[in-house]
Design a protein around this motif. Sequence first.
Motif, PDB file in Angstrom:
ATOM      1  N   ALA A 187      33.433  50.560  32.264  1.00  0.00           N
ATOM      2  CA  ALA A 187      34.743  50.314  31.906  1.00  0.00           C
ATOM      3  C   ALA A 187      35.218  49.208  33.075  1.00  0.00           C
ATOM      4  O   ALA A 187      34.719  49.036  34.030  1.00  0.00           O
ATOM      5  CB  ALA A 187      35.479  51.510  32.259  1.00  0.00           C
ATOM      6  N   CYS A 188      36.130  48.526  32.707  1.00  0.00           N
ATOM      7  CA  CYS A 188      36.652  47.350  33.581  1.00  0.00           C
ATOM      8  C   CYS A 188      38.118  47.514  33.847  1.00  0.00           C
ATOM      9  O   CYS A 188      38.924  47.742  33.019  1.00  0.00           O
ATOM     10  CB  CYS A 188      36.436  46.238  33.046  1.00  0.00           C
ATOM     11  N   GLY A 189      38.459  47.278  35.112  1.00  0.00           N
ATOM     12  CA  GLY A 189      39.772  47.158  35.661  1.00  0.00           C
ATOM     13  C   GLY A 189      40.161  45.781  35.762  1.00  0.00           C
ATOM     14  O   GLY A 189      39.797  44.906  35.321  1.00  0.00           O
ATOM     15  N   GLY A 190      41.371  45.568  36.234  1.00  0.00           N
ATOM     16  CA  GLY A 190      41.908  44.287  36.283  1.00  0.00           C
ATOM     17  C   GLY A 190      43.023  43.823  35.267  1.00  0.00           C
ATOM     18  O   GLY A 190      43.594  44.686  34.594  1.00  0.00           O
ATOM     19  N   GLY A 191      43.247  42.514  35.090  1.00  0.00           N
ATOM     20  CA  GLY A 191      44.272  42.147  34.042  1.00  0.00           C
ATOM     21  C   GLY A 191      43.944  42.441  32.803  1.00  0.00           C
ATOM     22  O   GLY A 191      44.845  42.494  31.907  1.00  0.00           O
ATOM     23  N   VAL A 217      47.496  37.811  35.787  1.00  0.00           N
ATOM     24  CA  VAL A 217      48.103  38.968  35.750  1.00  0.00           C
ATOM     25  C   VAL A 217      47.647  39.988  37.153  1.00  0.00           C
ATOM     26  O   VAL A 217      46.524  40.273  37.072  1.00  0.00           O
ATOM     27  CB  VAL A 217      47.769  39.739  34.401  1.00  0.00           C
ATOM     28  N   GLN A 218      48.561  40.501  37.641  1.00  0.00           N
ATOM     29  CA  GLN A 218      48.391  41.441  38.863  1.00  0.00           C
ATOM     30  C   GLN A 218      48.536  42.792  38.345  1.00  0.00           C
ATOM     31  O   GLN A 218      49.599  43.341  37.985  1.00  0.00           O
ATOM     32  CB  GLN A 218      49.183  41.094  39.971  1.00  0.00           C
ATOM     33  N   ALA A 219      47.267  43.489  38.168  1.00  0.00           N
ATOM     34  CA  ALA A 219      47.341  45.055  37.717  1.00  0.00           C
ATOM     35  C   ALA A 219      47.524  45.790  38.739  1.00  0.00           C
ATOM     36  O   ALA A 219      47.014  45.798  39.925  1.00  0.00           O
ATOM     37  CB  ALA A 219      46.183  45.022  36.995  1.00  0.00           C
TER      38      ALA A 219
END
Length: 540
Positions: free
Chosen positions: A20-24, A276-278
């Motif tokens: 799974a990936c986080g971020g924008g 994008v700042q998540a």
Amino acid sequence: MTSSLRLICAAVMAASALAACGGGGGGGGGSTTNPPVGTTPTPTPTPTPTPTPTPTPTPTPPVASNPTGPANPSAPDPDIATLGDAFDTYWNYCATPRTGTDPYTGQAYPDKQGTLRDELTFLRAWSDQYYLWYNEIPTDFKMADFTNPVDYFSKLRSPRDKDAYHFTYPSAEWDKLSNSGIELGYGFALAIDQAQAPRNWMLTIVEENSPASRAGLRRGDQVIRVDGVDLVNATEAAEVAKLNAGLFPSAMGEQHTMTVKRAGVEMTVTLTAQDVQALSVKNTKVIETATGKVGYLSFENHNAVAERQLINSFNTLKAQGVNDLVLDMRYNGGGLLNIAGELAYMVAGPTSQGKVFERLQYNSKIEAKQASEVIRFEPTAYGFAAGTDSVAKGTALPYLGLRRVTILTSPGTCSASEAVINGLRGIDVEVNVIGGQTCGKPYGFTPVPNCGTTYFSVEFQGVNAKGFGDYANGIAPTCAVADDLAHELGDQNEALLATALSYRATGVCPAQARTSAQAMKARYPISSAPSKIAVFHKAR
């Protein structure tokens, strides 16, 4: 000829769990591997984010190098036994040195004039010193066969299936993502059922104030076309290339169209790529139950900016007097182990102070030279550099002092997130896991930058205070529940949260939860590269 879609950040193979990936989300950049063309998807997965290791002072010029000209392509590979220390001898000697100031350190780039051969020699020496399975690196290739360091690095890994976490990232993009949570893209994350047609790809997260949210996209929307190409059924290489270009933009300002289906109705939007700042921490709330107040928060990335956000969230929950917690990490692919340790302390409180959160077990060479490295349950903040969101080192952490916690999971719960589960269980905190089997990554690394590329190579396996870390097949859920994309995260009717609250009250997994999990095909969350990682912040 058929082609399979690139899955940024993780190896998505038939019947295998993905990162799974986080971020924008919906971002470009990321992994430097090329999109696979063929019937089997091959992009490399990862384990998640930390500031770059501090450069050492000016290194001694490498032996047998020609710093001003190309390396001899016919020269034999160096003798591994005589390479010496990678960081003292070969680090930062670059075929094309960067000039100017690194915006994240405020210092001049450490690059020195070198050659491609120097870059390859650094990678070989570093891998031989630090790679967990250094004695399994193949020897059936030569430096002279390669024209760039990234392709060479891809060979410096065990050929066995256990290492699915070997990847690179452009250093500037890695620093931006790991320190600030900023990623180029549209501000959404996806869940997929499979890489090949027919596909059923749906939005899982839509960041606030992102291109995706401004276009009206929502969690649960099914993506059916990108730039007019049928995402569900496309198989030809040219179609797949167009889908990849649209889903994962590579430059600011790129515009692409996307058609989604919601409740049977199609909607086409135009998205413009931007940084994008998540938010790493979302949806902090208190749920009133018959047996007390239950805190809830969704946590999606163990990065530097998460330190402040977690502290704020736990301060809120503590002030409202919660006596239990549901921690939603279903989409959290990992990141900084020190952040994971801080989170675990904020759950357990002072009774955990000083105990082992995770012990890092390195290869036999490293273990023979140094005492074991240990991350402990600590009552104060590490103090990661995160710009205006930085927390002062030594700041006292808030805590709930719980002996039980519920964690929501999926195949996208990975690495540092799994370490939270394992670390708490190591000190006998009851951890009830609701959702899907986690990804199974008890490994981690310290990212190593060299000449503008940051390299990730497995360096250690983590074990808890009881010495346990054998969960390469994932951590099994207490109650198996399929992800519920029909409800927003934090909604008490959302299947995982509803099951968590029910299990808390009765100690029994609801029958409908078991049925839904058995019936649903596995769905794996993805967005972009640095995920599925446990990163240990350590200067070289």
